[in-house]
Write a protein that holds these residues in place. Structure first.
Motif, PDB file in Angstrom:
ATOM      1  N   MET A  18     -31.491 -28.743 -25.698  1.00  0.00           N
ATOM      2  CA  MET A  18     -31.848 -27.507 -26.393  1.00  0.00           C
ATOM      3  C   MET A  18     -32.132 -27.835 -27.856  1.00  0.00           C
ATOM      4  SD  MET A  18     -29.708 -23.930 -26.767  1.00  0.00           S
ATOM      5  CE  MET A  18     -28.429 -24.695 -27.768  1.00  0.00           C
ATOM      6  N   GLN A  19     -33.303 -27.451 -28.329  1.00  0.00           N
ATOM      7  CA  GLN A  19     -33.675 -27.740 -29.707  1.00  0.00           C
ATOM      8  C   GLN A  19     -32.778 -26.972 -30.679  1.00  0.00           C
ATOM      9  OE1 GLN A  19     -35.831 -30.097 -30.199  1.00  0.00           O
ATOM     10  NE2 GLN A  19     -36.321 -30.261 -28.014  1.00  0.00           N
ATOM     11  N   ALA A  20     -32.732 -27.459 -31.906  1.00  0.00           N
ATOM     12  CA  ALA A  20     -31.884 -26.838 -32.923  1.00  0.00           C
ATOM     13  C   ALA A  20     -32.347 -25.407 -33.199  1.00  0.00           C
ATOM     14  CB  ALA A  20     -31.924 -27.666 -34.202  1.00  0.00           C
ATOM     15  N   GLN A  21     -31.400 -24.475 -33.193  1.00  0.00           N
ATOM     16  CA  GLN A  21     -31.669 -23.058 -33.436  1.00  0.00           C
ATOM     17  C   GLN A  21     -31.008 -22.623 -34.741  1.00  0.00           C
ATOM     18  OE1 GLN A  21     -33.714 -21.416 -31.204  1.00  0.00           O
ATOM     19  NE2 GLN A  21     -33.843 -23.408 -30.171  1.00  0.00           N
ATOM     20  N   LYS A  22     -31.687 -21.767 -35.498  1.00  0.00           N
ATOM     21  CA  LYS A  22     -31.140 -21.301 -36.763  1.00  0.00           C
ATOM     22  C   LYS A  22     -30.033 -20.274 -36.565  1.00  0.00           C
ATOM     23  CE  LYS A  22     -35.390 -22.128 -39.396  1.00  0.00           C
ATOM     24  NZ  LYS A  22     -36.433 -21.510 -40.260  1.00  0.00           N
ATOM     25  N   THR A  23     -30.251 -19.350 -35.635  1.00  0.00           N
ATOM     26  CA  THR A  23     -29.274 -18.276 -35.409  1.00  0.00           C
ATOM     27  C   THR A  23     -28.916 -18.210 -33.938  1.00  0.00           C
ATOM     28  OG1 THR A  23     -31.061 -16.657 -35.160  1.00  0.00           O
ATOM     29  CG2 THR A  23     -30.102 -16.924 -37.375  1.00  0.00           C
ATOM     30  N   ALA A  24     -27.715 -17.737 -33.673  1.00  0.00           N
ATOM     31  CA  ALA A  24     -27.244 -17.591 -32.297  1.00  0.00           C
ATOM     32  C   ALA A  24     -27.606 -16.214 -31.770  1.00  0.00           C
ATOM     33  CB  ALA A  24     -25.733 -17.790 -32.235  1.00  0.00           C
ATOM     34  N   PRO A  25     -27.881 -16.083 -30.466  1.00  0.00           N
ATOM     35  CA  PRO A  25     -28.149 -14.755 -29.905  1.00  0.00           C
ATOM     36  C   PRO A  25     -26.892 -13.900 -29.946  1.00  0.00           C
ATOM     37  CG  PRO A  25     -27.997 -16.420 -28.169  1.00  0.00           C
ATOM     38  CD  PRO A  25     -27.975 -17.157 -29.468  1.00  0.00           C
ATOM     39  N   PRO A  26     -27.031 -12.574 -29.899  1.00  0.00           N
ATOM     40  CA  PRO A  26     -25.853 -11.694 -29.943  1.00  0.00           C
ATOM     41  C   PRO A  26     -24.880 -12.001 -28.807  1.00  0.00           C
ATOM     42  CG  PRO A  26     -27.883 -10.436 -30.234  1.00  0.00           C
ATOM     43  CD  PRO A  26     -28.302 -11.814 -29.849  1.00  0.00           C
ATOM     44  N   ASP A  27     -23.618 -12.187 -29.186  1.00  0.00           N
ATOM     45  CA  ASP A  27     -22.539 -12.469 -28.218  1.00  0.00           C
ATOM     46  C   ASP A  27     -22.812 -13.727 -27.408  1.00  0.00           C
ATOM     47  OD1 ASP A  27     -21.277 -10.172 -29.096  1.00  0.00           O
ATOM     48  OD2 ASP A  27     -22.264  -8.928 -27.581  1.00  0.00           O
ATOM     49  N   LEU A  28     -23.650 -14.615 -27.945  1.00  0.00           N
ATOM     50  CA  LEU A  28     -24.016 -15.870 -27.249  1.00  0.00           C
ATOM     51  C   LEU A  28     -24.546 -15.606 -25.849  1.00  0.00           C
ATOM     52  CD1 LEU A  28     -21.146 -18.298 -28.300  1.00  0.00           C
ATOM     53  CD2 LEU A  28     -23.439 -18.128 -29.255  1.00  0.00           C
ATOM     54  N   ASN A  29     -25.252 -14.501 -25.700  1.00  0.00           N
ATOM     55  CA  ASN A  29     -25.819 -14.122 -24.404  1.00  0.00           C
ATOM     56  C   ASN A  29     -27.256 -14.632 -24.345  1.00  0.00           C
ATOM     57  OD1 ASN A  29     -26.348 -13.017 -21.926  1.00  0.00           O
ATOM     58  ND2 ASN A  29     -26.526 -10.905 -22.676  1.00  0.00           N
ATOM     59  N   CYS A  30     -27.507 -15.647 -23.519  1.00  0.00           N
ATOM     60  CA  CYS A  30     -28.826 -16.264 -23.403  1.00  0.00           C
ATOM     61  C   CYS A  30     -29.458 -15.868 -22.068  1.00  0.00           C
ATOM     62  CB  CYS A  30     -28.715 -17.787 -23.506  1.00  0.00           C
ATOM     63  SG  CYS A  30     -30.299 -18.636 -23.504  1.00  0.00           S
ATOM     64  N   LYS A  31     -30.716 -15.445 -22.138  1.00  0.00           N
ATOM     65  CA  LYS A  31     -31.428 -15.012 -20.932  1.00  0.00           C
ATOM     66  C   LYS A  31     -32.371 -16.082 -20.388  1.00  0.00           C
ATOM     67  CE  LYS A  31     -31.353 -10.129 -22.284  1.00  0.00           C
ATOM     68  NZ  LYS A  31     -32.187  -8.924 -22.538  1.00  0.00           N
ATOM     69  N   ASP A  32     -32.358 -17.268 -20.963  1.00  0.00           N
ATOM     70  CA  ASP A  32     -33.229 -18.345 -20.490  1.00  0.00           C
ATOM     71  C   ASP A  32     -32.774 -18.832 -19.118  1.00  0.00           C
ATOM     72  OD1 ASP A  32     -34.522 -18.130 -22.910  1.00  0.00           O
ATOM     73  OD2 ASP A  32     -33.333 -19.724 -23.846  1.00  0.00           O
ATOM     74  N   LYS A  33     -33.745 -19.221 -18.300  1.00  0.00           N
ATOM     75  CA  LYS A  33     -33.458 -19.709 -16.947  1.00  0.00           C
ATOM     76  C   LYS A  33     -34.329 -20.919 -16.625  1.00  0.00           C
ATOM     77  CE  LYS A  33     -32.003 -15.247 -15.026  1.00  0.00           C
ATOM     78  NZ  LYS A  33     -32.249 -14.227 -13.990  1.00  0.00           N
ATOM     79  N   PHE A  34     -33.842 -21.702 -15.663  1.00  0.00           N
ATOM     80  CA  PHE A  34     -34.566 -22.870 -15.179  1.00  0.00           C
ATOM     81  C   PHE A  34     -34.802 -22.738 -13.679  1.00  0.00           C
ATOM     82  CE2 PHE A  34     -33.163 -24.380 -19.192  1.00  0.00           C
ATOM     83  CZ  PHE A  34     -33.998 -25.418 -19.550  1.00  0.00           C
ATOM     84  N   LEU A  35     -35.964 -23.223 -13.226  1.00  0.00           N
ATOM     85  CA  LEU A  35     -36.314 -23.196 -11.811  1.00  0.00           C
ATOM     86  C   LEU A  35     -36.529 -24.623 -11.330  1.00  0.00           C
ATOM     87  CD1 LEU A  35     -37.109 -21.594  -9.250  1.00  0.00           C
ATOM     88  CD2 LEU A  35     -39.472 -21.669 -10.082  1.00  0.00           C
ATOM     89  N   ILE A  36     -35.811 -24.996 -10.280  1.00  0.00           N
ATOM     90  CA  ILE A  36     -35.926 -26.333  -9.685  1.00  0.00           C
ATOM     91  C   ILE A  36     -36.601 -26.189  -8.320  1.00  0.00           C
ATOM     92  CG2 ILE A  36     -34.700 -28.374  -8.879  1.00  0.00           C
ATOM     93  CD1 ILE A  36     -32.532 -27.763 -10.879  1.00  0.00           C
TER      94      ILE A  36
END
Length: 287
Positions: free
Chosen positions: A70-88
């Motif tokens: 994961m590339q460096a991010q300036k700010t964190a999402p609210p409550d560290l809730n990330c909606k990103d997903k991966f498909l294999i």
């Protein structure tokens, strides 16, 4: 029902989120089938993550690892809730298939092949709190509580101001000053690390220049070797031409010598023939 082709360990991507810092996660894919499998990895945020490798071949009953950064991010999402997903995606491929043979058409659903798809969600976790900072905050909270209790016992008279003046030199405040000194020392240590970084950069620059000079020397030696090779090639060609010319001259000399031998031998033969004919004719004329 078609059995699962692969097993994913762990079942989710967990990243330690720190502002302006990269974070990586290792995932293992296990081939549960008796045939070769090709896999491909996709993500909803391709600019945010780096997957290595994102395609590959897994042998039967074997495993393959891939790393997600994961590339460096300036700010964190609210409550560290990330909606990103991966498909294999994975599918069965013939024996001998390599990574160069993998195309996007292999994972097309309209190709008639069985394509197994599994999703992975992204989980962000906060870094553990620093024990030193926690101790400083705890001391500050204790000092503030002491001040509150002291203010309740104070009486608003002129003596109070004197006590306040004396309160500035209490042991509690000295501890706070000690904490300030510790923080200042840490700042100085961090600043002291900057010259070391500069020294490392200078060392790297020096090594780069040294390698560059070595490369120049090697290039010059290579050029000299090419010139020597060209000279040797030209000398070999010249020697070959001289050798062919000598062969031709030798053949000409041999021909001349053979012709001279024929010319020298012809009159003697002619004389012998004439003498023989004369003897025969004289014998018949004068029996």
């Amino acid at each position: 029902m078609t059995p699962d082709l692969i097993q994913i360990l762990p079942s989710q991507l967990t990243f330690l989120f720190e502002s302006k810092k990269q974070s990586s996660c290792l995932i293992q894919l296990r081939n549960k089938d008796d045939q070769y499998l090709a896999f491909k990895i996709k993500t909803t945020s391709p600019k945010k993550y780096c997957v290595r490798p994102n395609i590959g071949i897994i042998k039967p009953k074997d495993a393959c690892d891939f790393t997600v950064t994961m590339q460096a991010q300036k700010t964190a999402p609210p409550d560290l809730n990330c909606k990103d997903k991966f498909l294999i995606q994975c599918t069965i491929v013939p024996f001998g298939t390599t990574e160069d043979d993998i195309t996007s058409d292999m994972f097309a659903k309209d190709s008639g092949k069985y394509i197994e798809e599994k999703k992975l969600r992204v989980v962000l976790i906060a870094p553990p709190s620093s024990p030193v900072l926690f101790q400083v905050n705890e001391d500050a909270n204790q000092d503030s509580s002491k001040e509150i209790h002291a203010q309740k016992d104070w009486v608003p008279t002129l003596r109070v101001s004197e006590e306040v003046k004396d309160f500035k030199t209490t042991p509690d405040m000295e501890e706070d000053r000690t904490d300030e000194v510790i923080v200042d020392r840490r700042v100085e240590n961090v600043r002291g690390m900057e010259p070391s970084k500069d020294a490392v950069q200078l060392s790297l620059a020096k090594d780069f220049e040294e390698l560059k000079s070595r490369l120049g020397i090697m290039d010059s030696k290579l050029s000299e070797a090419k010139v020597n090779i060209m000279k040797l090639t030209e000398e070999r060609r010249t020697n070959t031409e001289e050798k062919d010319l000598l062969k031709k001259e030798m053949e000409v000399l041999k021909r001349k010598m053979n012709a001279k031998r024929v010319e020298d031998g012809f009159p003697l033969l002619f004389v012998c023939m004439v003498a023989l004919v004369s003897m025969v004719a004289g014998y018949y004329i004068h029996p």
